[in-house]
Scaffold this motif. Structure first.
Motif, mmCIF file in Angstrom:
data_model
loop_
_atom_site.group_PDB
_atom_site.id
_atom_site.type_symbol
_atom_site.label_atom_id
_atom_site.label_comp_id
_atom_site.label_asym_id
_atom_site.label_seq_id
_atom_site.Cartn_x
_atom_site.Cartn_y
_atom_site.Cartn_z
ATOM 1 N N ALA A 138 -30.751 28.035 -1.140
ATOM 2 C CA ALA A 138 -31.079 28.072 0.276
ATOM 3 C C ALA A 138 -32.545 27.692 0.464
ATOM 4 C CB ALA A 138 -30.821 29.468 0.844
ATOM 5 N N ASP A 143 -13.897 26.122 7.683
ATOM 6 C CA ASP A 143 -13.980 27.047 6.552
ATOM 7 C C ASP A 143 -12.694 27.076 5.737
ATOM 8 O OD1 ASP A 143 -16.539 27.698 7.203
ATOM 9 O OD2 ASP A 143 -16.032 29.533 8.291
ATOM 10 N N ARG A 158 -31.437 18.213 -1.499
ATOM 11 C CA ARG A 158 -30.092 18.764 -1.692
ATOM 12 C C ARG A 158 -29.538 18.474 -3.076
ATOM 13 N NH1 ARG A 158 -28.976 22.521 2.209
ATOM 14 N NH2 ARG A 158 -29.676 21.803 4.224
ATOM 15 N N GLN A 178 -36.182 29.557 6.462
ATOM 16 C CA GLN A 178 -35.023 30.204 7.062
ATOM 17 C C GLN A 178 -35.385 30.860 8.390
ATOM 18 O OE1 GLN A 178 -32.493 32.674 4.526
ATOM 19 N NE2 GLN A 178 -33.366 31.704 2.703
ATOM 20 N N ASN A 187 -25.344 19.452 -2.692
ATOM 21 C CA ASN A 187 -24.752 20.583 -1.989
ATOM 22 C C ASN A 187 -25.404 20.749 -0.627
ATOM 23 O OD1 ASN A 187 -23.317 22.832 -1.310
ATOM 24 N ND2 ASN A 187 -24.229 24.176 -2.853
ATOM 25 N N ARG A 188 -24.606 20.580 0.417
ATOM 26 C CA ARG A 188 -25.012 20.879 1.777
ATOM 27 C C ARG A 188 -24.030 21.882 2.355
ATOM 28 N NH1 ARG A 188 -27.109 16.155 5.542
ATOM 29 N NH2 ARG A 188 -27.812 18.051 6.583
ATOM 30 N N THR A 189 -24.199 22.180 3.641
ATOM 31 C CA THR A 189 -23.355 23.201 4.250
ATOM 32 C C THR A 189 -21.889 22.818 4.201
ATOM 33 O OG1 THR A 189 -25.181 23.796 5.714
ATOM 34 C CG2 THR A 189 -22.983 24.549 6.340
ATOM 35 N N LYS A 190 -21.563 21.545 4.437
ATOM 36 C CA LYS A 190 -20.172 21.118 4.484
ATOM 37 C C LYS A 190 -19.807 20.123 3.385
ATOM 38 C CE LYS A 190 -19.359 21.868 9.410
ATOM 39 N NZ LYS A 190 -18.850 21.276 10.672
ATOM 40 N N GLU A 211 -25.394 30.157 0.758
ATOM 41 C CA GLU A 211 -24.915 29.902 2.110
ATOM 42 C C GLU A 211 -24.453 31.204 2.735
ATOM 43 O OE1 GLU A 211 -22.105 26.716 2.590
ATOM 44 O OE2 GLU A 211 -22.827 25.689 0.807
ATOM 45 N N SER A 212 -24.587 31.301 4.049
ATOM 46 C CA SER A 212 -24.207 32.532 4.737
ATOM 47 C C SER A 212 -22.740 32.861 4.540
ATOM 48 C CB SER A 212 -24.528 32.410 6.236
ATOM 49 O OG SER A 212 -25.915 32.298 6.446
ATOM 50 N N ARG A 213 -21.885 31.840 4.540
ATOM 51 C CA ARG A 213 -20.454 32.093 4.426
ATOM 52 C C ARG A 213 -20.042 32.561 3.036
ATOM 53 N NH1 ARG A 213 -17.357 27.983 2.154
ATOM 54 N NH2 ARG A 213 -18.582 26.204 1.412
ATOM 55 N N ASN A 254 -17.392 24.636 -4.209
ATOM 56 C CA ASN A 254 -18.304 25.028 -3.139
ATOM 57 C C ASN A 254 -17.848 26.286 -2.412
ATOM 58 O OD1 ASN A 254 -16.086 23.715 -1.998
ATOM 59 N ND2 ASN A 254 -17.248 23.045 -0.210
#
Length: 612
Positions: free
Chosen positions: A112, A410, A320, A118, A363-366, A140-142, A252
């Motif tokens: 992160a 998700d 990333r 942040q 690695n990114r959020t999606k 990641e938050s998820r 991921n």
């Protein structure tokens, strides 16, 4: 009478009738009423004031009117006329953090952004009579557990003992006051507890005194597989919960454990906290994210190795991309002396083991893109007196794999993957000490010759070369600690390139036939993985994989269909029941008349572990 006029350039002109003609000052103050009354008196012919006194009163009246007739100042703030201006105005009210100070968590393994970034990237608006709590994230938050904030002061009976749930990496807006914050992956009694003060309009940062664990499960060939494990406190033996690794197509989605800093024991699922097999230990440090690999033997499910993964190098918070390289090996030399009455026999064995792993990760959020090259070699040189030396290769593997996953939501997202697998060195079959004769046959089964010499080469370098491609969808309808269901469906292509390969046609390996034709296959692949934790002492794993060649449903191949039920009967006793369906067609076994296509392999094991 004289007339007094106020003109636009600010000059005064006096006439005989003393008339006041103040156009734009008339309505600015209550004194305009008095001014009107005085003016009427000035107009009266019966007035007793002389002209000089009247002039002085008019000038005084104008001065008073000018002082008290100034318009009221504007209200504080910015007039909001559209939603765009409202958004920009709210952003200016978000508390920011300067990034001038050195990042204390720079080399702690976080994927992160830094703590300061942040805070500055989160634009959650803090309203009146409110403050915010901020818990930073490592990944990641998820992928990290939510935290809980409980109000503990009695300033407001309405909010006393009320709970708020927040996500790491985002501000949690709450009424100002005192709170207890619970952070961690296990139940509340095992989480880390903080007591914080939240001030109005301010953000209270909870410093990361906890540590993080990301655990991947692989097989002995370095391929990512889905296997389960359990985390224990080494000192007390308490369980912090069960987890599981994922295959490369779901890398991921591997969860991040948030734990108190101490030593933990990671065991294969079903093992107890005092068993002497199938476990490793790892130290969790405050503010640090640690990556751990668990190596499982696929045939038995045993945990055979593991430890901290040191693959994350050349990575920055703003980039990333992550690059990793790991090189390891060992060498040994053994001498065996056999003594007889009059003889002495010596045997010399050289053994060399090495492996190389190179990895690139985006690695990114999606978006998740993993590319890996893996080489593993295990060679042995055997030399005996009065016999020829033998050079053998116990393990020779060259593997490349790359996969891209885009997580649209998700629970769903497309994937693309490609992989290749072969070996580097030629493979030989030693026939010098065999009693039987080794024959060479044609592809039709006719014997065409006999092999001579000490050995025969059954596989040249890079032969065979197996290549596979796939594109499809990943589905995650249910994800939790107790139940995890993952589905995968898509198109797959497989190629096996063979140039000069020799294949045995019987179990005794006395007849070999050449294989020079290539195999091309494509179709529709589907798989389902279900992991169910019935309780802390019972787990059930269900795996199903089916392939439809060229999309023809009637020609299906069941590549895997298995169930694994594990029951911890006591602290020292475990019962395991495994059932596997074998499809002879999918295994490449030719159909024989009178033999069934499917076989069921059932295994019941009772394991005993004693540790004093």
């Amino acid at each position: 009478m004289a007339n007094l006029d106020l003109i636009e350039n600010g000059e005064l002109r006096i006439e005989n009738n003393f008339r006041i003609n103040s156009h734009y000052l008339w309505s600015y103050s209550p004194f305009s009423i008095l001014n009107s009354q005085l003016s009427n008196e000035f107009y009266s012919e019966k007035g007793i004031l002389n002209s000089q006194l009247k002039t002085s009163l008019c000038i005084l009246m104008l001065g008073i009117q000018f002082v008290f007739a100034i318009p009221s100042p504007d209200l504080p703030g910015v007039e909001i006329k559209d939603s765009r201006m409202a958004l920009e105005q709210s952003r200016t009210l978000v508390q920011k953090v300067e990034e001038e100070e050195e990042d204390a968590y720079k080399n702690k393994g976080w994927t992160a952004p830094s703590l300061e970034m942040q805070l500055n990237q989160d634009e959650t608006f803090i309203g009146m009579a409110q403050g915010a709590i901020f818990v930073p994230r490592f990944t990641e938050s998820r992928l990290e557990p939510e935290y809980i904030a409980v109000k503990i002061d009695s300033m407001s009976k309405e909010h006393f003992n009320r709970e708020w749930v927040g996500k790491p990496g985002s501000r949690l807006v709450v009424p100002y006051g005192r709170y207890k914050v619970f952070v961690g992956s296990s139940s509340r009694d095992k989480r880390i507890e903080y007591e914080v003060e939240v001030n109005e309009g301010k953000t209270t940062l909870v410093p990361p005194g906890w540590g993080g664990l990301v655990i991947n499960t692989i097989n002995e060939d370095g391929e990512f597989i889905s296997e389960s494990y359990e985390i224990f406190d080494v000192r007390s033996g308490e369980s912090f919960g069960k987890g599981f690794g994922l295959s490369q197509e779901r890398m991921n989605d591997v969860k991040t454990w948030i734990l108190q800093p101490q030593v933990y024991r990671i065991s294969r699922s079903g093992e107890n906290a005092s068993s002497i097999l199938n476990y490793i230990t790892v130290q969790v440090n405050p503010g640090e994210l640690t990556y751990v690999e668990l190596v499982f033997e696929e045939s038995t499910g045993r945990l055979v190795a593991g430890g901290v993964q040191k693959m994350r190098i050349n990575t920055t918070r703003s980039n990333r991309w992550t690059y990793g390289l790991r090189l390891g090996g060992s060498a040994s030399y053994t001498t065996l002396v056999s003594l007889g009455k009059d003889t002495e026999q010596r045997t010399y064995v050289w053994n060399a083991l090495g492996d190389l792993r190179m990895r690139a990760l985006y690695n990114r959020t999606k978006t998740f893109w993993l590319t890996e090259l893996y080489i593993r070699e295990n060679m042995q040189w055997l030399e005996e007196e009065q016999q020829k030396s033998q050079w053998s290769i116990a393990q020779d593997l060259l593997q490349f794999q790359s996969s891209i996953i885009y997580r649209a939501l998700d629970w769903i997202g497309p994937y693309v993957r490609v992989h290749a697998k072969t070996h580097i060195f030629p493979e030989y079959y030693w026939i010098a000490n065999l009693d039987s004769t080794i024959h060479r046959a044609s592809i039709h089964g006719d014997t065409v010759g006999v092999f001579s010499g000490d050995r025969i080469r059954i596989s040249p370098p890079f032969d065979p070369l197996r290549i596979g491609e796939g594109v499809g969808l990943n589905l995650l309808p249910i994800v939790s600690n107790n139940l995890d269901v993952s589905l995968q469906t898509g198109l797959a292509a497989r190629q096996t390139i063979r140039n000069n390969l020799l294949i045995p046609v019987n179990r005794m390996q006395t007849v070999f036939v050449p294989a020079t034709d290539n195999i091309y296959d494509y179709g529709w692949e589907n798989s389902v993985n279900i992991r169910l934790a019935l309780s802390r002492f019972a787990t059930l794993d269900l795996i199903g994989e089916i392939f439809f060649p060229e999309g023809r449903v009637k020609e299906y191949r069941i590549e895997e269909l298995s169930a694994d039920l594990r029951l911890a009967l006591t602290r020292f006793l475990e019962l395991s029941f495994q059932q596997q369906l074998i499809d002879r067609v999918a295994a490449g076994i030719e159909a024989v008349e009178g033999m069934p296509r499917f076989e069921s392999l059932n295994t019941v094991q009772l394991r005993l572990y004693v540790n004093f």
